[in-house]
Design an enzyme around this catalytic site. Structure first.
Site, PDB file in Angstrom:
ATOM      1  CG  HIS A 263      78.948  35.438  64.586  1.00  0.00           C
ATOM      2  ND1 HIS A 263      77.961  35.072  65.451  1.00  0.00           N
ATOM      3  CD2 HIS A 263      79.680  34.328  64.331  1.00  0.00           C
ATOM      4  CE1 HIS A 263      78.089  33.783  65.721  1.00  0.00           C
ATOM      5  NE2 HIS A 263      79.121  33.307  65.054  1.00  0.00           N
ATOM      6  CG  ASP A 314      85.586  31.044  60.152  1.00  0.00           C
ATOM      7  OD1 ASP A 314      85.946  29.920  60.515  1.00  0.00           O
ATOM      8  OD2 ASP A 314      84.397  31.397  60.101  1.00  0.00           O
TER       9      ASP A 314
HETATM   10  C1  LIG Z   1      78.283  35.301  59.187  1.00  0.00           C
HETATM   11  C2  LIG Z   1      77.158  35.829  58.314  1.00  0.00           C
HETATM   12  C3  LIG Z   1      76.722  34.697  57.365  1.00  0.00           C
HETATM   13  C4  LIG Z   1      76.003  36.223  59.223  1.00  0.00           C
HETATM   14  O1  LIG Z   1      74.967  36.489  58.385  1.00  0.00           O
HETATM   15  P1  LIG Z   1      73.563  37.091  58.828  1.00  0.00           P
HETATM   16  O2  LIG Z   1      73.380  37.093  60.292  1.00  0.00           O
HETATM   17  O3  LIG Z   1      72.556  36.402  58.011  1.00  0.00           O
HETATM   18  O4  LIG Z   1      73.715  38.577  58.432  1.00  0.00           O
HETATM   19  P2  LIG Z   1      73.303  39.177  57.045  1.00  0.00           P
HETATM   20  O5  LIG Z   1      73.996  38.426  55.946  1.00  0.00           O
HETATM   21  O6  LIG Z   1      71.824  39.276  57.000  1.00  0.00           O
HETATM   22  O7  LIG Z   1      73.953  40.588  57.158  1.00  0.00           O
HETATM   23  C5  LIG Z   1      73.324  41.736  57.681  1.00  0.00           C
HETATM   24  C6  LIG Z   1      73.850  42.902  56.899  1.00  0.00           C
HETATM   25  O8  LIG Z   1      75.250  42.975  57.078  1.00  0.00           O
HETATM   26  C7  LIG Z   1      75.938  42.786  55.829  1.00  0.00           C
HETATM   27  N1  LIG Z   1      77.064  41.900  56.081  1.00  0.00           N
HETATM   28  C8  LIG Z   1      77.123  40.847  56.961  1.00  0.00           C
HETATM   29  N2  LIG Z   1      78.316  40.285  56.918  1.00  0.00           N
HETATM   30  C9  LIG Z   1      79.033  40.964  56.017  1.00  0.00           C
HETATM   31  C10 LIG Z   1      80.349  40.823  55.548  1.00  0.00           C
HETATM   32  N3  LIG Z   1      81.153  39.865  55.984  1.00  0.00           N
HETATM   33  N4  LIG Z   1      80.779  41.693  54.611  1.00  0.00           N
HETATM   34  C11 LIG Z   1      79.978  42.670  54.142  1.00  0.00           C
HETATM   35  N5  LIG Z   1      78.713  42.837  54.562  1.00  0.00           N
HETATM   36  C12 LIG Z   1      78.253  41.988  55.487  1.00  0.00           C
HETATM   37  C13 LIG Z   1      74.922  42.126  54.911  1.00  0.00           C
HETATM   38  O9  LIG Z   1      75.197  42.392  53.573  1.00  0.00           O
HETATM   39  C14 LIG Z   1      73.644  42.764  55.386  1.00  0.00           C
HETATM   40  O10 LIG Z   1      73.625  44.060  54.851  1.00  0.00           O
HETATM   41  P3  LIG Z   1      72.235  44.875  54.626  1.00  0.00           P
HETATM   42  O11 LIG Z   1      71.672  45.102  55.998  1.00  0.00           O
HETATM   43  O12 LIG Z   1      72.682  46.113  53.948  1.00  0.00           O
HETATM   44  O13 LIG Z   1      71.375  43.980  53.779  1.00  0.00           O
HETATM   45  C15 LIG Z   1      77.609  37.050  57.508  1.00  0.00           C
HETATM   46  O14 LIG Z   1      78.091  38.027  58.382  1.00  0.00           O
HETATM   47  C16 LIG Z   1      78.663  36.701  56.457  1.00  0.00           C
HETATM   48  O15 LIG Z   1      78.305  36.330  55.342  1.00  0.00           O
HETATM   49  N6  LIG Z   1      79.968  36.813  56.817  1.00  0.00           N
HETATM   50  C17 LIG Z   1      81.024  36.415  55.906  1.00  0.00           C
HETATM   51  C18 LIG Z   1      81.217  34.922  55.953  1.00  0.00           C
HETATM   52  C19 LIG Z   1      81.808  34.470  57.277  1.00  0.00           C
HETATM   53  O16 LIG Z   1      82.788  35.017  57.760  1.00  0.00           O
HETATM   54  N7  LIG Z   1      81.241  33.413  57.836  1.00  0.00           N
HETATM   55  C20 LIG Z   1      81.751  32.807  59.064  1.00  0.00           C
HETATM   56  C21 LIG Z   1      80.796  32.977  60.179  1.00  0.00           C
HETATM   57  S1  LIG Z   1      81.487  32.388  61.694  1.00  0.00           S
END
Ligand SMILES: CC(C)(COP(=O)(O)OP(=O)(O)OC[C@H]1O[C@@H](n2cnc3c(N)ncnc32)[C@H](O)[C@@H]1OP(=O)(O)O)[C@@H](O)C(=O)NCCC(=O)NCCS
Length: 377
Positions: A263, A314
């Site tokens: 998140h 979720d």
């Molecule tokens: C929610 C979400 C979009 C937040 O994204 P964000 O704040 O932009 O975080 P980032 O995508 O930049 O992630 C930071 C790091 O954690 C990792 N990461 C974040 N969520 C992850 C997940 N669900 N699974 C694996 N790795 C994850 C990223 O790959 C990134 O890794 P790095 O530092 O090695 O590059 C992200 O956690 C995600 O894609 N989650 C899965 C989808 C989801 O459940 N969405 C519902 C949100 S309520």
């Protein structure tokens, strides 16, 4: 004054950027408040209608106000022949989020106060949108099963009426109570992507229907509400508790984003997930199929062995819905039913003190190129 240097890179995903002031909800790591009420108070005790009223009106309703609000919601439930016609002519294979977005967008063409962005008119529109969303989804769920949609029951509250319209007497006994809590937990969440999309649209002085349609578009994505449906797809791919370690290992090797994990704001815990986890744990006891909850628990342990990610709203919402008999690909649309009240509150807040939302971009392309006729390029 020396001119301030432009940042070398734009903040990716607007992380850390405060995009608006709001008095609707406060989201901090581990805490979520709606208008000053902690969701730990609201989720186990309130009715969704009370929470929708709170978001739209700034305070919880007194008994008479709640009764009047519920009556207004009940009166706004019916779908016109035009909207029913769209639902009937939509493919049964269509994605529920596409159906919701299309029918909500179409409903604007029948809205008598569509262009009126004054507070009173927007309040009435918020009631109509909040009332219709579950009715649209329930009717579509019936049509998908080849059944005739049933009329709303004015004697039932928001969650109970949705349950009856979607499942009739086949509904799980716990469904109205569980869905009521789910709708509350999904109702509002600060400057999340779909709310931001709705506010950007509202800030052009477009109407509430256009704004909510934008919100529905953004909610669909797998990084936002689409993660509810994504969680079920992942759990089916894993298939059993025994497969969890290999699935997680391969996932990290391939930089897979595990749906339901991670998140932007909650770094330690998502305060909504404990309620949903407890629903999923309870509901699995009377579930005959794949033990999804057991797989989830093993996944949480295994993912966190590699790297800490909190599970988000979720994750257990997905299995809660599945255990209630809601098809896996409909989870995100259940999320939308709860969130509509939050979107409407944000549209009203935006219109109440509006300025066009128009950020800048950091141009990183070439400059000074010269045009030449196509034949000589
Ligand atoms: C929610 C979400 C979009 C937040 O994204 P964000 O704040 O932009 O975080 P980032 O995508 O930049 O992630 C930071 C790091 O954690 C990792 N990461 C974040 N969520 C992850 C997940 N669900 N699974 C694996 N790795 C994850 C990223 O790959 C990134 O890794 P790095 O530092 O090695 O590059 C992200 O956690 C995600 O894609 N989650 C899965 C989808 C989801 O459940 N969405 C519902 C949100 S309520």
């Amino acid at each position: 004054m020396p001119e301030e240097a432009a940042p070398a890179v734009a903040p990716q995903g607007l992380e850390g950027v405060v995009a608006a002031s709001t008095s609707i909800s406060s989201v901090q790591d581990g805490f979520l408040q709606y208008r000053g009420y902690n969701i730990d108070e609201l989720a186990p005790n309130a009715e969704y209608e009370e929470v929708a009223y709170l978001l739209l009106n700034n305070e919880l309703p007194k008994a008479a106000e709640l009764a009047a609000f519920k009556k207004q919601l009940v009166e706004a439930r019916a779908l016109s022949p035009y909207l029913m016609g769209i639902l009937r002519s939509t493919s049964r294979k269509a994605q529920a989020m596409d159906v919701l977005r299309t029918v909500i967008s179409a409903s604007s063409t029948e809205e008598p106060e569509e262009a009126d962005n004054a507070r009173d008119a927007e309040y009435r529109k918020a009631i109509r949108l909040t009332a219709k969303m579950p009715v649209i989804l329930a009717a579509f769920m019936r049509l998908q099963k080849g059944e005739e949609p049933v009329a709303p029951d004015p004697s039932l509250g928001h969650a109970a009426n949705f349950t009856r319209m979607a499942f009739g007497d086949k509904a799980a006994a716990l469904a109205p109570r569980v869905l009521n809590t789910c709708f509350i937990l999904q109702a509002e969440h600060g400057m999340n992507a779909s709310t931001f999309a709705a506010r950007i649209t509202a800030a052009t002085l477009a109407d509430m229907y256009a704004s909510v349609t934008s919100g529905l578009g953004a909610l669909k994505g797998p990084l936002h509400g689409g993660a509810t449906d994504g969680t079920m797809i992942m759990l089916d791919q894993v298939g059993s508790v025994a497969n969890v370690p290999a699935f997680v290992k391969k996932g990290f090797e391939n930089k897979y984003k595990f749906p339901g994990f991670g998140h932007r704001v909650y770094r330690t815990v998502d305060p909504r997930s404990k309620f949903l986890r407890s629903f999923a744990a309870d509901l699995q006891k009377s579930w005959k199929g794949t033990p999804y909850y057991d797989i989830q628990e093993a996944l949480v342990e295994e993912v966190n062995r590699h790297r800490h990610f909190p599970v988000n709203v979720d994750y257990y919402a997905a299995t809660t819905y599945t255990f209630l008999g809601i098809p896996a690909e409909l989870g995100t649309s259940i999320f939308a039913i709860g969130r509509v009240a939050g979107w409407c509150a944000h549209v009203m807040e935006q219109h109440g003190d509006n300025r066009l939302i128009r950020p800048e971009s950091l141009y990183t392309g070439p400059t000074g190129k010269k045009w030449a006729p196509a034949a000589s390029r």
